[in-house]
Design an enzyme around this catalytic site. Structure first.
Site, PDB file in Angstrom:
ATOM      1  N   VAL A   9      37.569  29.982  36.485  1.00  0.00           N
ATOM      2  CA  VAL A   9      39.024  30.086  36.361  1.00  0.00           C
ATOM      3  C   VAL A   9      39.435  31.551  36.231  1.00  0.00           C
ATOM      4  O   VAL A   9      38.829  32.323  35.494  1.00  0.00           O
ATOM      5  CB  VAL A   9      39.560  29.267  35.164  1.00  0.00           C
ATOM      6  CG1 VAL A   9      39.426  27.782  35.432  1.00  0.00           C
ATOM      7  CG2 VAL A   9      38.844  29.633  33.880  1.00  0.00           C
ATOM      8  N   SER A  10      40.471  31.899  36.981  1.00  0.00           N
ATOM      9  CA  SER A  10      40.976  33.276  36.975  1.00  0.00           C
ATOM     10  C   SER A  10      42.312  33.391  36.272  1.00  0.00           C
ATOM     11  O   SER A  10      42.731  34.473  35.887  1.00  0.00           O
ATOM     12  CB  SER A  10      41.130  33.768  38.411  1.00  0.00           C
ATOM     13  OG  SER A  10      42.096  32.981  39.093  1.00  0.00           O
ATOM     14  N   ASP A  14      45.188  28.430  42.083  1.00  0.00           N
ATOM     15  CA  ASP A  14      44.124  27.768  42.837  1.00  0.00           C
ATOM     16  C   ASP A  14      43.009  27.260  41.932  1.00  0.00           C
ATOM     17  O   ASP A  14      42.581  26.106  42.048  1.00  0.00           O
ATOM     18  CB  ASP A  14      43.571  28.705  43.904  1.00  0.00           C
ATOM     19  CG  ASP A  14      44.590  29.040  44.983  1.00  0.00           C
ATOM     20  OD1 ASP A  14      45.453  28.184  45.252  1.00  0.00           O
ATOM     21  OD2 ASP A  14      44.527  30.146  45.535  1.00  0.00           O
ATOM     22  N   SER A  15      42.515  28.107  41.039  1.00  0.00           N
ATOM     23  CA  SER A  15      41.455  27.649  40.142  1.00  0.00           C
ATOM     24  C   SER A  15      41.985  26.630  39.144  1.00  0.00           C
ATOM     25  O   SER A  15      41.271  25.705  38.742  1.00  0.00           O
ATOM     26  CB  SER A  15      40.816  28.834  39.416  1.00  0.00           C
ATOM     27  OG  SER A  15      41.759  29.575  38.674  1.00  0.00           O
ATOM     28  N   PHE A  34      34.880  35.139  33.927  1.00  0.00           N
ATOM     29  CA  PHE A  34      34.023  36.305  33.719  1.00  0.00           C
ATOM     30  C   PHE A  34      34.814  37.607  33.710  1.00  0.00           C
ATOM     31  O   PHE A  34      35.798  37.763  34.434  1.00  0.00           O
ATOM     32  CB  PHE A  34      32.877  36.360  34.737  1.00  0.00           C
ATOM     33  CG  PHE A  34      33.259  36.673  36.162  1.00  0.00           C
ATOM     34  CD1 PHE A  34      33.157  37.971  36.641  1.00  0.00           C
ATOM     35  CD2 PHE A  34      33.669  35.662  37.024  1.00  0.00           C
ATOM     36  CE1 PHE A  34      33.465  38.262  37.962  1.00  0.00           C
ATOM     37  CE2 PHE A  34      33.981  35.948  38.346  1.00  0.00           C
ATOM     38  CZ  PHE A  34      33.881  37.257  38.814  1.00  0.00           C
ATOM     39  N   CYS A  89      30.181  40.409  45.896  1.00  0.00           N
ATOM     40  CA  CYS A  89      30.453  39.778  44.606  1.00  0.00           C
ATOM     41  C   CYS A  89      30.199  38.279  44.635  1.00  0.00           C
ATOM     42  O   CYS A  89      29.631  37.720  43.692  1.00  0.00           O
ATOM     43  CB  CYS A  89      31.899  40.053  44.191  1.00  0.00           C
ATOM     44  SG  CYS A  89      32.353  39.350  42.582  1.00  0.00           S
ATOM     45  N   CYS A 186      39.714  43.541  43.916  1.00  0.00           N
ATOM     46  CA  CYS A 186      40.365  43.146  42.675  1.00  0.00           C
ATOM     47  C   CYS A 186      40.305  44.221  41.604  1.00  0.00           C
ATOM     48  O   CYS A 186      41.110  44.226  40.675  1.00  0.00           O
ATOM     49  CB  CYS A 186      39.736  41.855  42.140  1.00  0.00           C
ATOM     50  SG  CYS A 186      37.994  42.036  41.651  1.00  0.00           S
TER      51      CYS A 186
END
Length: 344
Positions: A9-10, A14-15, A34, A89, A186
């Site tokens: 999850v960000s 979307d997540s 993370f 990544c 990012c």
């Protein structure tokens, strides 16, 4: 009993929806987020998982991200190539190091909000396909995942369109904590590439000559790391027609430029190929995508020894950029991808 799934999850929609869909489908789910050490903003990701009443684990991957992603990014630019950090990544950090943390927490699979599809064949081997939403398809960024990684991964949004995700999120009264779309880079927020590189490398830009293909001096550049192949802006050399970057000559600190027609190439060489499907033993017809926003071009892929290949395009392509990823499609399926190392 359904397997436990970790959802990366960000804080974005979307997540958030990926986690919501899996929970609705009866999967036991937890969120995993993370830290890279380069976050452009502080995000209260717990506000996302609290809405879904699922646990959240925050993992500090600063060292791995700095070493594997930032290090690669800097080395590539210093070498006169244009990096694509997402292509590193994803297999190394997100579906590599992060997955291992998720596995230690009991998860069997890692889910993300990517718009792509994994379809198993009759032998339960995974195949990577484009997402249904062609405008949002992110299969390009996943081309360096191994078949083993794909087997332990799921993309709940692969069969959906972005507009449907937004609509369903509103219907469920779910609120992301950020509305920014994912970026190619990012870790660079408000800073320009040149500023970030100068800061990370600890060196000032080195000005040099701008020349044409014949070596005639046309002007001065402020530093090679501010340019990429095919770039038009920032050259500032008056001429009858605009100049485009043709080559970055790091050895002589020269920027080689020319008219747009000189950016066209009919072939390119690719190395370090990750074959998701078995490597072909002879030339095959594919569509090759050379940048995320590039329309995959009809081409013939001729495999070479040591995970290399030559790609011949049906029609000349503009700005084939060393350092970028070349991803090969047969129909909607990704069969592999590698690094562009130059035209032939």
């Amino acid at each position: 009993m359904k397997p436990l799934i970790a959802v990366a999850v960000s804080g974005g929609v979307d997540s958030l929806m990926a986690a919501a869909l899996l929970k609705t489908q009866g999967y036991p789910v937890f969120g995993i987020h993370f830290l890279t050490g380069y976050e452009p903003e502080k995000r209260n990701v717990a506000a996302v998982t609290d809405q879904l009443d699922i646990p959240l684990h925050v993992i500090d991957l600063t060292d791995a991200f700095r070493t594997r992603v930032i290090g690669y990014f800097l080395r590539t630019y210093v070498g006169g190539k244009t990096p694509n950090p997402c292509l590193v990544c994803n297999p190394v950090v997100k579906f590599g190091v992060l997955y291992e943390h998720a596995r230690r927490l009991g998860a069997e699979r890692l889910a993300t909000g990517h718009y792509a599809r994994i379809v198993p064949d009759a032998y339960r081997q995974p195949h990577l396909f484009k997402g249904v939403d062609r405008q949002k398809d992110q299969s390009y960024f996943l081309a360096f995942l191994t078949r083993h990684q794909l087997a332990r991964t799921c993309f709940p949004l692969g069969e959906m369109k972005k507009s449907d995700v937004k609509k369903l999120t509103a219907e469920k009264n779910l609120l992301p904590v950020t509305h920014k779309e994912s970026q190619d880079v990012c870790f660079i927020s408000s800073h320009r590439y040149t500023e970030f590189l100068a800061d990370q490398l600890g060196v000032a830009p080195s000005p040099g000559e701008i020349v044409d293909r014949k070596g005639r001096i046309l002007g001065r550049h402020a530093g090679l790391h501010g340019y990429t192949i095919g770039q038009r802006r920032g050259i500032n050399c008056p001429a009858a027609e605009p100049y485009y970057v043709l080559r970055i000559d790091t050895q002589n600190n020269r920027l080689v430029v020319g008219p747009k027609r000189d950016t066209l190439s009919s072939e390119c060489r690719v190395e370090g190929i990750n074959w998701i499907q078995p490597e072909p033993s002879e030339p095959i017809r594919v569509h090759t995508r050379m940048r995320y926003r590039h329309t995959a071009a009809p081409s013939t892929l001729t495999p070479q020894p040591q995970q290399k290949a030559v790609v011949g395009f049906d029609a000349p392509q503009s700005a084939i950029t060393p350092g970028q990823g070349a991803v090969f499609y047969v129909g909607d399926e990704v069969i592999g991808g590698g690094w562009i190392c130059g035209d032939s």
